[in-house]
Scaffold this motif. Structure first.
Motif, PDB file in Angstrom:
ATOM      1  N   VAL A 280       0.852  -1.190   0.000  1.00 38.65           N
ATOM      2  CA  VAL A 280       0.000   0.000   0.000  1.00 38.65           C
ATOM      3  C   VAL A 280       0.888   1.240   0.000  1.00 38.65           C
ATOM      4  CG1 VAL A 280      -1.777   1.295   1.232  1.00 38.65           C
ATOM      5  CG2 VAL A 280      -1.847  -1.213   1.207  1.00 38.65           C
ATOM      6  N   VAL A 281       0.673   2.118  -0.982  1.00 38.42           N
ATOM      7  CA  VAL A 281       1.449   3.356  -1.099  1.00 38.42           C
ATOM      8  C   VAL A 281       0.491   4.513  -1.346  1.00 38.42           C
ATOM      9  CG1 VAL A 281       3.456   2.154  -2.053  1.00 38.42           C
ATOM     10  CG2 VAL A 281       1.756   3.130  -3.600  1.00 38.42           C
ATOM     11  N   THR A 282       0.969   5.723  -1.104  1.00 36.91           N
ATOM     12  CA  THR A 282       0.237   6.925  -1.507  1.00 36.91           C
ATOM     13  C   THR A 282       1.026   7.582  -2.626  1.00 36.91           C
ATOM     14  OG1 THR A 282      -0.703   7.246   0.696  1.00 36.91           O
ATOM     15  CG2 THR A 282      -0.670   9.156  -0.783  1.00 36.91           C
ATOM     16  N   ASP A 283       0.421   7.650  -3.794  1.00 40.98           N
ATOM     17  CA  ASP A 283       1.095   8.149  -4.987  1.00 40.98           C
ATOM     18  C   ASP A 283       0.243   9.254  -5.604  1.00 40.98           C
ATOM     19  OD1 ASP A 283       2.801   8.437  -7.101  1.00 40.98           O
ATOM     20  OD2 ASP A 283       2.131   6.650  -8.171  1.00 40.98           O
ATOM     21  N   ALA A 284       0.805  10.463  -5.715  1.00 41.20           N
ATOM     22  CA  ALA A 284       0.088  11.623  -6.256  1.00 41.20           C
ATOM     23  C   ALA A 284      -1.217  11.869  -5.506  1.00 41.20           C
ATOM     24  CB  ALA A 284      -0.184  11.427  -7.746  1.00 41.20           C
ATOM     25  N   GLY A 285      -1.149  11.692  -4.182  1.00 43.70           N
ATOM     26  CA  GLY A 285      -2.309  11.933  -3.337  1.00 43.70           C
ATOM     27  C   GLY A 285      -3.316  10.815  -3.306  1.00 43.70           C
ATOM     28  N   GLU A 286      -3.062   9.738  -4.058  1.00 42.55           N
ATOM     29  CA  GLU A 286      -3.999   8.612  -4.110  1.00 42.55           C
ATOM     30  C   GLU A 286      -3.398   7.405  -3.397  1.00 42.55           C
ATOM     31  OE1 GLU A 286      -6.149   5.656  -7.385  1.00 42.55           O
ATOM     32  OE2 GLU A 286      -4.848   7.299  -8.039  1.00 42.55           O
ATOM     33  N   ARG A 287      -4.154   6.844  -2.481  1.00 39.59           N
ATOM     34  CA  ARG A 287      -3.700   5.666  -1.741  1.00 39.59           C
ATOM     35  C   ARG A 287      -4.148   4.417  -2.500  1.00 39.59           C
ATOM     36  NH1 ARG A 287      -5.186   2.761   3.205  1.00 39.59           N
ATOM     37  NH2 ARG A 287      -3.303   2.398   4.470  1.00 39.59           N
ATOM     38  N   ARG A 288      -3.203   3.542  -2.808  1.00 36.45           N
ATOM     39  CA  ARG A 288      -3.543   2.349  -3.577  1.00 36.45           C
ATOM     40  C   ARG A 288      -2.578   1.216  -3.246  1.00 36.45           C
ATOM     41  NH1 ARG A 288      -0.661   1.976  -8.706  1.00 36.45           N
ATOM     42  NH2 ARG A 288       1.019   3.531  -8.767  1.00 36.45           N
ATOM     43  N   ALA A 289      -2.974   0.013  -3.613  1.00 33.29           N
ATOM     44  CA  ALA A 289      -2.121  -1.158  -3.435  1.00 33.29           C
ATOM     45  C   ALA A 289      -1.534  -1.569  -4.784  1.00 33.29           C
ATOM     46  CB  ALA A 289      -2.917  -2.310  -2.836  1.00 33.29           C
ATOM     47  N   VAL A 290      -0.239  -1.830  -4.802  1.00 36.67           N
ATOM     48  CA  VAL A 290       0.426  -2.289  -6.027  1.00 36.67           C
ATOM     49  C   VAL A 290       1.131  -3.604  -5.725  1.00 36.67           C
ATOM     50  CG1 VAL A 290       0.749   0.047  -6.911  1.00 36.67           C
ATOM     51  CG2 VAL A 290       2.552  -0.994  -5.534  1.00 36.67           C
ATOM     52  N   HIS A 291       1.229  -4.451  -6.737  1.00 34.33           N
ATOM     53  CA  HIS A 291       1.926  -5.714  -6.566  1.00 34.33           C
ATOM     54  C   HIS A 291       3.370  -5.449  -6.146  1.00 34.33           C
ATOM     55  CE1 HIS A 291       3.645  -9.649  -7.498  1.00 34.33           C
ATOM     56  NE2 HIS A 291       2.412 -10.131  -7.547  1.00 34.33           N
ATOM     57  N   VAL A 292       3.895  -6.292  -5.264  1.00 33.88           N
ATOM     58  CA  VAL A 292       5.239  -6.065  -4.736  1.00 33.88           C
ATOM     59  C   VAL A 292       6.284  -6.040  -5.854  1.00 33.88           C
ATOM     60  CG1 VAL A 292       5.740  -8.520  -4.290  1.00 33.88           C
ATOM     61  CG2 VAL A 292       6.866  -6.739  -2.924  1.00 33.88           C
ATOM     62  N   GLU A 293       6.072  -6.804  -6.928  1.00 37.13           N
ATOM     63  CA  GLU A 293       7.024  -6.788  -8.036  1.00 37.13           C
ATOM     64  C   GLU A 293       7.054  -5.424  -8.722  1.00 37.13           C
ATOM     65  OE1 GLU A 293       9.048  -9.762 -10.017  1.00 37.13           O
ATOM     66  OE2 GLU A 293       9.375  -9.130  -7.956  1.00 37.13           O
ATOM     67  N   GLU A 294       5.883  -4.836  -8.915  1.00 36.28           N
ATOM     68  CA  GLU A 294       5.830  -3.508  -9.510  1.00 36.28           C
ATOM     69  C   GLU A 294       6.499  -2.493  -8.598  1.00 36.28           C
ATOM     70  OE1 GLU A 294       2.576  -0.123 -10.988  1.00 36.28           O
ATOM     71  OE2 GLU A 294       1.910  -2.157 -10.510  1.00 36.28           O
ATOM     72  N   HIS A 295       6.247  -2.604  -7.295  1.00 41.16           N
ATOM     73  CA  HIS A 295       6.834  -1.649  -6.354  1.00 41.16           C
ATOM     74  C   HIS A 295       8.359  -1.760  -6.346  1.00 41.16           C
ATOM     75  CE1 HIS A 295       7.032   1.005  -2.894  1.00 41.16           C
ATOM     76  NE2 HIS A 295       7.861   0.147  -2.329  1.00 41.16           N
ATOM     77  N   LEU A 296       8.878  -2.981  -6.353  1.00 41.52           N
ATOM     78  CA  LEU A 296      10.327  -3.162  -6.340  1.00 41.52           C
ATOM     79  C   LEU A 296      10.970  -2.648  -7.621  1.00 41.52           C
ATOM     80  CD1 LEU A 296      10.581  -6.735  -4.784  1.00 41.52           C
ATOM     81  CD2 LEU A 296      11.156  -4.571  -3.673  1.00 41.52           C
ATOM     82  N   ALA A 297      10.244  -2.791  -8.742  1.00 46.38           N
ATOM     83  CA  ALA A 297      10.804  -2.380 -10.033  1.00 46.38           C
ATOM     84  C   ALA A 297      10.696  -0.888 -10.282  1.00 46.38           C
ATOM     85  CB  ALA A 297      10.112  -3.147 -11.158  1.00 46.38           C
ATOM     86  N   THR A 298       9.606  -0.276  -9.811  1.00 41.53           N
ATOM     87  CA  THR A 298       9.345   1.106 -10.210  1.00 41.53           C
ATOM     88  C   THR A 298       8.991   2.033  -9.059  1.00 41.53           C
ATOM     89  OG1 THR A 298       6.961   0.765 -10.535  1.00 41.53           O
ATOM     90  CG2 THR A 298       8.392   0.242 -12.388  1.00 41.53           C
ATOM     91  N   GLY A 299       8.698   1.485  -7.892  1.00 42.02           N
ATOM     92  CA  GLY A 299       8.112   2.287  -6.823  1.00 42.02           C
ATOM     93  C   GLY A 299       9.063   3.316  -6.244  1.00 42.02           C
TER      94      GLY A 299
END
Length: 249
Positions: free
Chosen positions: A133-152
């Motif tokens: 779970v991250v807050t990105d551009a004011g929006e709180r959302r859940a992203v797959h851990v692989e996406e987060h590790l690659a781009t987060g």
């Protein structure tokens, strides 16, 4: 002497060296499934694939022609950039799953077809994916851990597990129950260790063993603050050679 190692992709060098020090087929590797997902219609299992490739006598060359062509065609997600050998395993894995085989059967079959010196089994047969779970551009959302590790770049706030059934696979439980020694390889505390030990029944199986868990130093983990405490008796080992010495290999 039967040795079982709990591992993730980051554990591949440790597992490869340990396999070289043990008699063939004395080693079973239980792989995390927290990074699994479906991409381009294929079953992607980064932890198992890294371990399968790392155990090969000659690891495959890291050509990425297919991934490059997908990127040129604008295929999403752009951050998934698997090499050609990994994609080949994904194709065969997906075909076998569609034919009705379980993930543990398929993973063991891939290990056998690659003539590996160890058996590799998933910790769970079921979808048990780790999201952050991250807050990105004011929006709180859940992203797959692989996406987060690659781009987060946004700071992780908490974890969410998307699961159809969190039970440990029969193969994983048997590997822990029947082993003479169980080893926790160098793993990331949040990305790998926590999901492994959350698999239903696995922590209880470890706790029921009379011998303590052998545990190598943990790998670097950008999400380490979110990890569960280990809360198991452990004996620290520094290298695969320490494990081999402990089992008399």
């Amino acid at each position: 002497m039967r040795v079982t190692v709990l591992a993730g992709a980051e554990s591949a060098p440790f597992v490869r060296e340990l396999a070289s020090l043990l008699p063939a087929h004395d080693l079973t590797v239980v792989a995390s499934v927290a990074r699994d997902q479906w991409v381009h219609g294929l079953k992607r299992t980064p932890d198992a694939d890294a371990l399968l490739d790392g155990l090969r006598a000659e690891p495959s060359s890291a050509t990425s022609r297919v991934a490059e062509e997908l990127a040129a065609l604008g295929a999403e997600p752009r951050w998934a950039h698997d090499d050609d050998a990994t994609l080949a395993r994904q194709v065969l894995r997906t075909e076998l799953l569609a034919a009705g085989f379980g993930l543990a059967e398929v993973t063991a079959a891939l290990a056998a077809r690659l003539a590996l010196p160890a058996t590799v089994v998933p910790v769970s047969e079921h979808r048990t994916e780790l999201h952050v779970v991250v807050t990105d551009a004011g929006e709180r959302r859940a992203v797959h851990v692989e996406e987060h590790l690659a781009t987060g770049t946004a700071e992780a706030e908490s974890l969410v597990v998307v699961s159809t059934d969190d039970s440990a696979s029969d193969a994983a439980l048997a590997a822990v129950r029947d082993a003479d020694v169980v080893v926790l390889a160098p793993v990331r505390p949040t990305v790998t260790r926590t999901p492994l030990l959350r698999a239903g029944g696995l922590r209880d199986a470890l706790a029921a063993r009379p011998a303590p868990l052998l545990a190598a130093p943990e790998a670097d983990d950008p999400l380490a603050a979110l990890a569960d405490p280990l809360e198991l008796p452990v004996t620290t080992v520094g290298s695969p050679a320490d494990v081999a010495a402990a089992v008399g290999a």
